[in-house]
Design a protein around this motif. Structure first.
Motif, PDB file in Angstrom:
ATOM      1  N   PRO A  68     -91.908  91.862 -87.346  1.00 22.79           N
ATOM      2  CA  PRO A  68     -91.999  93.280 -86.985  1.00 22.79           C
ATOM      3  C   PRO A  68     -93.399  93.876 -87.169  1.00 22.79           C
ATOM      4  CG  PRO A  68     -90.035  92.872 -88.263  1.00 22.79           C
ATOM      5  CD  PRO A  68     -90.843  91.601 -88.299  1.00 22.79           C
ATOM      6  N   LEU A  69     -94.304  93.148 -87.799  1.00 23.67           N
ATOM      7  CA  LEU A  69     -95.666  93.647 -87.990  1.00 23.67           C
ATOM      8  C   LEU A  69     -96.568  93.329 -86.802  1.00 23.67           C
ATOM      9  CD1 LEU A  69     -96.121  92.642 -91.731  1.00 23.67           C
ATOM     10  CD2 LEU A  69     -95.377  94.839 -90.788  1.00 23.67           C
ATOM     11  N   ILE A  70     -96.075  92.504 -85.869  1.00 26.89           N
ATOM     12  CA  ILE A  70     -96.874  92.153 -84.695  1.00 26.89           C
ATOM     13  C   ILE A  70     -96.956  93.387 -83.801  1.00 26.89           C
ATOM     14  CG2 ILE A  70     -96.977  90.711 -82.626  1.00 26.89           C
ATOM     15  CD1 ILE A  70     -95.398  88.601 -84.232  1.00 26.89           C
ATOM     16  N   PRO A  71     -98.182  93.842 -83.469  1.00 27.99           N
ATOM     17  CA  PRO A  71     -98.295  95.076 -82.695  1.00 27.99           C
ATOM     18  C   PRO A  71     -97.744  94.958 -81.281  1.00 27.99           C
ATOM     19  CG  PRO A  71    -100.465  94.148 -83.144  1.00 27.99           C
ATOM     20  CD  PRO A  71     -99.469  93.295 -83.847  1.00 27.99           C
ATOM     21  N   SER A  72     -98.081  93.946 -80.543  1.00 27.27           N
ATOM     22  CA  SER A  72     -97.530  93.766 -79.204  1.00 27.27           C
ATOM     23  C   SER A  72     -97.859  92.381 -78.689  1.00 27.27           C
ATOM     24  CB  SER A  72     -98.059  94.823 -78.242  1.00 27.27           C
ATOM     25  OG  SER A  72     -99.447  94.683 -78.078  1.00 27.27           O
ATOM     26  N   CYS A  73     -97.078  91.945 -77.714  1.00 25.84           N
ATOM     27  CA  CYS A  73     -97.330  90.652 -77.094  1.00 25.84           C
ATOM     28  C   CYS A  73     -96.797  90.679 -75.667  1.00 25.84           C
ATOM     29  CB  CYS A  73     -96.681  89.519 -77.883  1.00 25.84           C
ATOM     30  SG  CYS A  73     -94.882  89.569 -77.921  1.00 25.84           S
TER      31      CYS A  73
END
Length: 187
Positions: A25-30
């Motif tokens: 959930p800490l991944i900003p975007s992909c």
């Protein structure tokens, strides 16, 4: 006998992969190309996913550009529906199956009462990926695997006899920084 003696030993690879999944959930975007097969003999479908796990939102398009799903987890709405569809707040695994690798807690692999699979504790490092072994919760003869990317800090492939979700051509807002544990591949 000490109860900890009966607990299976978890390898460093296994613990590291779970740490990556829990920090998902800490991944900003992909953005990723997605291959999805739902059913043992079903054809593989292809999608393009834009997801922001941190913001609980994603958009999913077919490769021809058709919008399949546009979900906002904060407002619990499917914005692709006309009119906008409210999703009950207590719903679980509301993400389209093709989006679930970006939201790993929605994967049905954690051994919870409603899950289909659980982790065995086995993990194998293959270059920048860690493959976690899965076993069906009701039939130990049914196996699967979940592959986690170390550089992107996310699940990139779920492979079971009845479900395949695979992300390729992943582009992230930023590649995750690998910190802490560095382990060598087994010889």
């Amino acid at each position: 006998m000490n109860p900890l003696d009966a607990a299976p030993h978890a390898s460093e690879h296994f613990v590291h992969a779970l740490t990556l999944l829990m920090s998902g959930p800490l991944i900003p975007s992909c953005r990723a190309q997605v291959a999805l097969r739902q059913g043992a003999d079903a054809p593989v479908e292809h999608f393009l996913l834009d997801a922001s796990p941190r913001d609980l939102v994603y958009k999913l398009h077919r490769t021809d550009g058709e919008l399949v799903d546009d979900y906002d987890g904060y407002t619990h709405t499917r914005r692709s529906e006309t009119p906008v569809q409210d999703v009950p707040r207590n719903s679980f695994s509301v993400e389209h199956p093709a989006a679930r690798l970006a939201f790993p807690l929605s994967l049905l692999v954690w051994g919870r009462s409603f899950d289909d699979y659980r982790f065995t504790g086995q993990a194998v490092r293959r270059d920048e990926h860690i493959e976690l072994a899965l076993v069906h919760t009701k039939d130990d003869g049914v196996k699967g695997s979940l592959t986690v990317s170390d550089p992107f800090r996310m699940a990139v492939k779920l492979d079971t006899p009845t479900l395949l979700i695979e992300y390729t051509e992943i582009a992230a807002a930023r590649r995750a920084q690998t910190v802490g544990l560095v382990v060598d591949a087994p010889a």
